[in-house]
Scaffold this motif. Structure first.
Motif, short mmCIF file in Angstrom:
data_model
loop_
_atom_site.label_atom_id
_atom_site.label_comp_id
_atom_site.label_asym_id
_atom_site.label_seq_id
_atom_site.Cartn_x
_atom_site.Cartn_y
_atom_site.Cartn_z
N ASN A 56 0.83 -1.21 0.00
CA ASN A 56 0.00 0.00 0.00
C ASN A 56 0.86 1.26 0.00
O ASN A 56 0.61 2.22 -0.75
CB ASN A 56 -0.92 0.01 1.22
CG ASN A 56 -2.15 -0.85 1.05
OD1 ASN A 56 -2.55 -1.17 -0.08
ND2 ASN A 56 -2.76 -1.24 2.16
N GLU A 57 1.89 1.25 0.84
CA GLU A 57 2.76 2.42 0.92
C GLU A 57 3.53 2.62 -0.38
O GLU A 57 3.63 3.74 -0.91
CB GLU A 57 3.73 2.28 2.09
CG GLU A 57 4.60 3.52 2.28
CD GLU A 57 5.40 3.45 3.56
OE1 GLU A 57 6.12 4.44 3.84
OE2 GLU A 57 5.31 2.44 4.28
N ALA A 58 4.06 1.52 -0.93
CA ALA A 58 4.85 1.63 -2.15
C ALA A 58 4.00 2.11 -3.33
O ALA A 58 4.46 2.90 -4.16
CB ALA A 58 5.48 0.27 -2.48
N LEU A 59 2.77 1.65 -3.41
CA LEU A 59 1.92 1.99 -4.55
C LEU A 59 1.34 3.40 -4.46
O LEU A 59 1.15 4.06 -5.49
CB LEU A 59 0.77 0.98 -4.66
CG LEU A 59 1.13 -0.42 -5.14
CD1 LEU A 59 -0.06 -1.36 -4.96
CD2 LEU A 59 1.59 -0.40 -6.59
N TYR A 60 1.07 3.85 -3.22
CA TYR A 60 0.24 5.05 -3.09
C TYR A 60 0.86 6.20 -2.30
O TYR A 60 0.23 7.23 -2.13
CB TYR A 60 -1.10 4.66 -2.45
CG TYR A 60 -1.88 3.65 -3.24
CD1 TYR A 60 -2.33 3.92 -4.52
CD2 TYR A 60 -2.16 2.40 -2.70
CE1 TYR A 60 -3.05 2.99 -5.25
CE2 TYR A 60 -2.88 1.45 -3.42
CZ TYR A 60 -3.32 1.75 -4.69
OH TYR A 60 -4.02 0.82 -5.41
N GLU A 61 2.10 6.05 -1.82
CA GLU A 61 2.65 7.10 -0.98
C GLU A 61 2.77 8.44 -1.72
O GLU A 61 2.61 9.50 -1.11
CB GLU A 61 4.00 6.69 -0.40
CG GLU A 61 5.09 6.46 -1.44
CD GLU A 61 6.42 6.11 -0.77
OE1 GLU A 61 6.59 6.44 0.41
OE2 GLU A 61 7.29 5.51 -1.44
N ASP A 62 3.02 8.41 -3.03
CA ASP A 62 3.11 9.66 -3.78
C ASP A 62 1.78 10.39 -3.79
O ASP A 62 1.72 11.62 -3.63
CB ASP A 62 3.57 9.39 -5.22
CG ASP A 62 5.03 8.98 -5.30
OD1 ASP A 62 5.74 9.15 -4.29
OD2 ASP A 62 5.44 8.47 -6.36
N ARG A 63 0.68 9.66 -3.95
CA ARG A 63 -0.63 10.29 -3.98
C ARG A 63 -1.05 10.75 -2.59
O ARG A 63 -1.75 11.75 -2.45
CB ARG A 63 -1.68 9.32 -4.56
CG ARG A 63 -1.44 8.97 -6.02
CD ARG A 63 -2.73 8.67 -6.72
NE ARG A 63 -2.62 7.49 -7.55
CZ ARG A 63 -3.59 7.01 -8.31
NH1 ARG A 63 -4.78 7.59 -8.31
NH2 ARG A 63 -3.41 5.96 -9.05
#
Length: 257
Positions: A56-63
């Protein structure tokens, strides 16, 4: 006591959330938070383990960093344990439009030992829905909160019986004129289809407007579901008075054919 998160769900701009990503990350899976989220048009997908949290963090941290995905109160430790979704479009099933198909309808007319009920065995239906599923999003914490909502009269199960044996079922959470269908299972062919058709019939009978089936798929489409714009779903969710619970009677499944 109402949590800070419970109040926060009502202020989240769900209609502006990403169409293909979580609307929010929040680790609060308490029963009050859970019900408030459903009433706001969201449903939870907890990570099964540390790897799921890392993904979850890797996929969405930018957003998250840009504010496209919300975090309640700007918590310092981002709670990637639970993602809260509101897909766009949203697949829904209108009561009265659930499809069994001719083959299953013909079989049901001859299966006089099949019956259906509501809220006779909520805990076992949830357990059966969780058994052997990957990813294991029906975590123990979420199951405890769902059971609490069931005890308060907001979460419901439908059971399909072959004689005394539980052979299929489904469960979901009632929010306003909508019942958000979380999961289903079968131990006999087509028993989950019968469960959804039965729940749609019972919910429609008490004034329910929609079954929210959450995730689109060919199987869901085959049951009669169709995608609608998320905003249309949210508008209906927030319109009109809430409806009561579906009837719980043990009834012959053949009546659905």
């Amino acid at each position: 006591m109402t949590s800070r998160t419970t109040d926060w769900w009502h202020t989240l701009a769900v209609s502006a959330a990403p169409a293909d990503a979580p609307a929010a990350f929040c680790a609060d899976l308490g029963a009050d938070s859970l019900l408030a989220a459903y009433r706001s048009g969201l449903f939870p997908m907890p990570a099964a383990d540390e790897y799921g949290r890392w993904m979850n963090e890797a996929l969405y941290e930018d957003r998250v960093a840009t504010g496209a995905i919300a975090v309640p109160g700007g918590d310092g430790e981002l709670p990637y344990q639970v993602a809260w979704w509101s897909p766009d479009p949203r697949p829904v099933l209108i009561p009265g439009q659930a499809r069994l198909g001719r083959r299953l309808a013909r079989r049901l007319r001859n299966r006089l030992d099949w019956s259906t009920s509501v809220d006779r065995d909520f805990g076992r239906v949830v357990s059966q829905c969780a058994a052997g599923r990957e990813p294991r999003w029906l975590t123990e914490e979420l199951r405890r909160s769902l059971l609490a909502l069931h005890e308060r009269g907001w979460a419901h199960s439908v059971e399909v019986w072959q004689g005394p044996e539980l052979v299929g079922g489904a469960f979901g959470v009632r929010a306003g004129p909508v019942l958000s269908l979380d999961s289903m299972f079968h131990r006999r062919p087509d028993a989950s289809r019968v469960a959804v058709a039965d729940l749609a019939t019972r919910f429609g009978a008490v004034g329910g407007r929609l079954l929210d089936v959450q995730w689109d798929s060919p199987h869901i489409r085959s049951l009669g579901a169709r995608p609608v714009p998320r905003q249309d779903y949210l508008d209906l969710l927030r319109s009109g008075p809430p409806v009561g619970p579906p009837a719980t009677d043990l009834l012959p499944a053949a009546r659905l054919a």
